[in-house]
Design an enzyme around this catalytic site. Structure first.
Site, PDB file in Angstrom:
ATOM      1  N   HIS A 137       0.823  -1.229   0.013  1.00 34.72           N
ATOM      2  CA  HIS A 137       0.008  -0.014   0.087  1.00 34.72           C
ATOM      3  C   HIS A 137       0.704   1.179   0.056  1.00 34.72           C
ATOM      4  O   HIS A 137       0.676   2.193  -0.746  1.00 34.72           O
ATOM      5  CB  HIS A 137      -1.011  -0.189   1.131  1.00 34.72           C
ATOM      6  CG  HIS A 137      -1.694   1.374   1.365  1.00 34.72           C
ATOM      7  ND1 HIS A 137      -2.692   1.723   0.475  1.00 34.72           N
ATOM      8  CD2 HIS A 137      -1.240   2.496   2.080  1.00 34.72           C
ATOM      9  CE1 HIS A 137      -2.953   2.949   0.895  1.00 34.72           C
ATOM     10  NE2 HIS A 137      -2.244   3.451   1.653  1.00 34.72           N
ATOM     11  N   HIS A 142       1.609   4.905  -2.724  1.00 34.25           N
ATOM     12  CA  HIS A 142       1.760   6.239  -2.457  1.00 34.25           C
ATOM     13  C   HIS A 142       3.054   6.961  -3.150  1.00 34.25           C
ATOM     14  O   HIS A 142       3.000   8.236  -3.492  1.00 34.25           O
ATOM     15  CB  HIS A 142       1.906   6.500  -0.598  1.00 34.25           C
ATOM     16  CG  HIS A 142       0.732   6.557  -0.125  1.00 34.25           C
ATOM     17  ND1 HIS A 142      -0.051   7.637  -0.019  1.00 34.25           N
ATOM     18  CD2 HIS A 142       0.327   5.815   0.871  1.00 34.25           C
ATOM     19  CE1 HIS A 142      -1.139   7.369   0.808  1.00 34.25           C
ATOM     20  NE2 HIS A 142      -0.945   6.178   1.486  1.00 34.25           N
ATOM     21  N   GLU A 183      -5.673   9.584  -0.517  1.00 37.69           N
ATOM     22  CA  GLU A 183      -6.077   7.898  -0.227  1.00 37.69           C
ATOM     23  C   GLU A 183      -6.988   7.784  -1.645  1.00 37.69           C
ATOM     24  O   GLU A 183      -6.921   6.452  -2.051  1.00 37.69           O
ATOM     25  CB  GLU A 183      -6.681   7.871   1.019  1.00 37.69           C
ATOM     26  CG  GLU A 183      -5.656   7.822   2.095  1.00 37.69           C
ATOM     27  CD  GLU A 183      -4.422   6.560   2.036  1.00 37.69           C
ATOM     28  OE1 GLU A 183      -4.745   5.849   1.202  1.00 37.69           O
ATOM     29  OE2 GLU A 183      -3.528   6.928   2.860  1.00 37.69           O
ATOM     30  N   SER A 202      -3.636   0.617  -4.883  1.00 41.75           N
ATOM     31  CA  SER A 202      -3.316  -0.282  -4.250  1.00 41.75           C
ATOM     32  C   SER A 202      -4.220  -1.463  -3.834  1.00 41.75           C
ATOM     33  O   SER A 202      -3.910  -2.610  -3.505  1.00 41.75           O
ATOM     34  CB  SER A 202      -2.300   0.095  -2.838  1.00 41.75           C
ATOM     35  OG  SER A 202      -3.405   0.587  -1.892  1.00 41.75           O
TER      36      SER A 202
HETATM   37  N1  HBI Z   1       0.667   6.101  10.198  1.00 43.47           N
HETATM   38  N2  HBI Z   1       2.306   4.762   9.014  1.00 43.47           N
HETATM   39  C1  HBI Z   1       1.326   5.513   8.983  1.00 43.47           C
HETATM   40  N3  HBI Z   1       0.559   5.701   7.867  1.00 43.47           N
HETATM   41  C2  HBI Z   1      -0.551   6.742   8.003  1.00 43.47           C
HETATM   42  O1  HBI Z   1      -1.310   6.682   6.885  1.00 43.47           O
HETATM   43  C3  HBI Z   1      -1.216   7.356   9.048  1.00 43.47           C
HETATM   44  C4  HBI Z   1      -0.144   6.876  10.224  1.00 43.47           C
HETATM   45  N4  HBI Z   1      -0.596   7.484  11.258  1.00 43.47           N
HETATM   46  C5  HBI Z   1      -1.698   8.368  11.603  1.00 43.47           C
HETATM   47  C6  HBI Z   1      -2.589   8.474   9.969  1.00 43.47           C
HETATM   48  N5  HBI Z   1      -2.240   8.097   9.178  1.00 43.47           N
HETATM   49  C7  HBI Z   1      -3.669   9.246  10.072  1.00 43.47           C
HETATM   50  O2  HBI Z   1      -4.682   8.993  10.972  1.00 43.47           O
HETATM   51  C8  HBI Z   1      -3.436  10.876   9.914  1.00 43.47           C
HETATM   52  O3  HBI Z   1      -3.269  11.009   8.403  1.00 43.47           O
HETATM   53  C9  HBI Z   1      -4.720  11.481  10.184  1.00 43.47           C
HETATM   54 FE    FE Z   2      -2.311   5.450   2.774  1.00 36.67          FE
END
Ligand code: HBI
Ligand code: FE
Length: 307
Positions: A137, A142, A183, A202
């Site tokens: 993913h 990304h 996303e 993804s």
């Molecule tokens: N941590 N590894 C990872 N990937 C994410 O996309 C991610 C995260 N922690 C918090 C988060 N996304 C979201 O809750 C925030 O974008 C709001």
């Molecule tokens: Fe993501």
């Protein structure tokens, strides 16, 4: 229902409370040499089935990023080699994390042009279902868009905005902007709608659902509208927001969200499947996917098919 849950599925639960990271920024070594042949084979399976779907569905910028970066079917990318190429293009790098990290850690990385990517890969029986973002993913979904200068700036601005939104108490609104762009975003190209969102790119089943299925709404992107719109974490999206070009994201990277938060605060929220009178509706969804009755034989046909 099988589908790929994304990062936000466990919003806030990321840190877990028990796990104590060795490094304050939660990064770990990718441990590339520890991947097994089976891990690389899983990557290849996922890669090949997306590769077959993406021409004509992923936007040109995504396909170009994929072509320019060392992301290939034969093996899980080594983040160091990937970061070397990415850094030269847009100043971004990819760092390894064990899974979801706390919001402030996530934002802090993005604000410094570091994309935190899960170092693990899903198990073969989980090809379509995943609770935390894995290397497929994060890297396949990304990283290609991070080779694009506009998206590169937008995502950094999102990280900075996230740190501000935490202080302002508007994280939920900001997270929706991330959700419906980075996303699950669609972009209108000369020859039709294309995906740029990583949650779509993804996901084998959502790639066709988001673009080809009559069920979901496809609505012109509007920042305040998106901030007021809840999203689904347990199924395909009921609505996808369409930007006209990446210049729209560039504007988003520059706009001051504070007055918008004030405007949106207290305004009614939209359910994911609800249209607003002011929407620029490109496609009014039938809603068939989300409204079907359990056990309905037509519903079974609408289920995403297994790999
Ligand atoms: N941590 N590894 C990872 N990937 C994410 O996309 C991610 C995260 N922690 C918090 C988060 N996304 C979201 O809750 C925030 O974008 C709001
Ligand atoms: Fe993501």
């Amino acid at each position: 229902m099988k589908r790929q849950l994304d990062a936000h599925a466990k919003h806030g639960l990321a840190a877990g409370g028990t796990a104590r990271p060795a490094r304050a920024d939660w990064t770990i070594d990718q441990g590339w040499s520890a991947y097994t042949a089976a891990d690389h084979a899983t990557w290849r399976t996922l890669f090949e089935r997306q590769r077959a779907l993406l021409p004509g569905r992923a936007c040109d910028e995504f396909l170009q990023g994929m072509a320019e970066l060392p992301i290939a079917p034969d093996r899980i990318p080594d983040f160091r080699a990937l970061s070397d190429v990415l850094r030269a293009r847009t100043g971004w790098e990819v760092v390894a994390v064990p899974g979801l990290v706390p919001d402030e850690v996530f934002f802090e990385h993005l604000a410094h042009r570091r994309f935190p990517a899960g170092n693990f890969i899903r198990r073969p029986e989980q090809l379509d279902y995943l609770e935390e973002p894995d290397v497929f993913h994060d890297v396949f979904g990304h990283v290609p868009m991070l080779a694009n200068p506009v998206v590169a700036d937008y995502l950094q601005a999102y990280g900075e905005g996230g740190l501000r939104a935490r202080r302002l108490g508007t994280l939920a609104q900001l997270a929706r902007v991330y959700w419906y762009t980075i996303e699950f975003g669609l972009v209108a190209q000369a020859d039709g709608l294309r995906l740029y969102g990583a949650g779509i790119a993804s996901s084998f089943a959502e790639t066709t659902f988001a673009l080809d299925d009559p069920s979901p709404h496809r609505v012109g992107f509007d920042l305040a509208r998106v901030m007021r719109t809840r999203y689904r974490i347990d199924d395909f999206q009921e609505v996808y927001f369409v930007i006209r070009s990446f210049d729209e994201l560039l504007d988003l990277a520059r706009v001051d969200f504070a007055p918008l938060y004030a405007q949106v605060r207290g305004a009614p929220e939209f359910d994911p499947g609800q249209l607003a009178p002011t929407d620029h509706v490109r496609h009014r969804g039938t809603g068939a996917h989300h409204h079907r009755a359990p056990g309905d034989p037509a519903a079974a046909a609408a289920e995403p098919s297994p790999p």
